[in-house]
Design a protein around this motif. Sequence first.
Motif, short mmCIF file in Angstrom:
data_model
loop_
_atom_site.label_atom_id
_atom_site.label_comp_id
_atom_site.label_asym_id
_atom_site.label_seq_id
_atom_site.Cartn_x
_atom_site.Cartn_y
_atom_site.Cartn_z
N PRO A 9 0.76 -1.28 0.02
CA PRO A 9 -0.03 -0.10 -0.02
C PRO A 9 0.95 1.28 0.18
O PRO A 9 0.38 2.39 -0.52
N GLU A 10 1.94 1.37 0.84
CA GLU A 10 2.79 2.39 0.75
C GLU A 10 3.42 2.66 -0.70
O GLU A 10 3.46 3.80 -1.09
N GLN A 11 3.89 1.63 -1.32
CA GLN A 11 4.42 1.76 -2.67
C GLN A 11 3.39 2.16 -3.88
O GLN A 11 3.58 3.14 -4.56
N ARG A 12 2.04 1.90 -3.46
CA ARG A 12 0.94 2.33 -4.45
C ARG A 12 0.74 3.58 -4.09
O ARG A 12 0.56 4.49 -5.09
N TRP A 13 0.78 4.02 -3.01
CA TRP A 13 0.62 5.52 -2.48
C TRP A 13 1.52 6.53 -3.13
O TRP A 13 1.45 7.63 -3.68
N LYS A 14 2.91 5.98 -3.05
CA LYS A 14 4.11 6.61 -3.63
C LYS A 14 3.93 6.83 -5.15
O LYS A 14 4.10 7.98 -5.65
N GLU A 16 0.94 6.57 -6.84
CA GLU A 16 0.12 7.67 -7.06
C GLU A 16 0.28 9.25 -6.89
O GLU A 16 -0.03 9.92 -7.64
N LEU A 17 1.03 9.34 -5.93
CA LEU A 17 1.54 10.60 -5.67
C LEU A 17 2.48 11.30 -6.62
O LEU A 17 2.36 12.35 -7.25
N GLU A 20 0.54 12.07 -9.74
CA GLU A 20 -0.18 13.59 -9.63
C GLU A 20 0.77 14.55 -9.82
O GLU A 20 0.70 15.64 -10.29
#
Length: 66
Positions: A9-14, A16-17, A20
């Motif tokens: 989940p942390e890699q996915r969030w990074k 996505e960030l 963006e």
Amino acid sequence: MDHFDGVTPEQRWKNELLREIKNLNNNIRQGVNIFGMKPMEQPEQLELIPEPQPERKGKSNGTKSG
């Protein structure tokens, strides 16, 4: 044999960030081009000048003479 555990989940969030941020940069570039503004130039590199050290007089060990 090593197995791929998947994306955390942390890699996915990074990811996505990062996506963006790339989108924002592209939008800014397009806006600059639409309004006919020149892209910003690289800021000039400034040389750091070290601060002069005050001259020390007398003993520096904190004892009083006399």
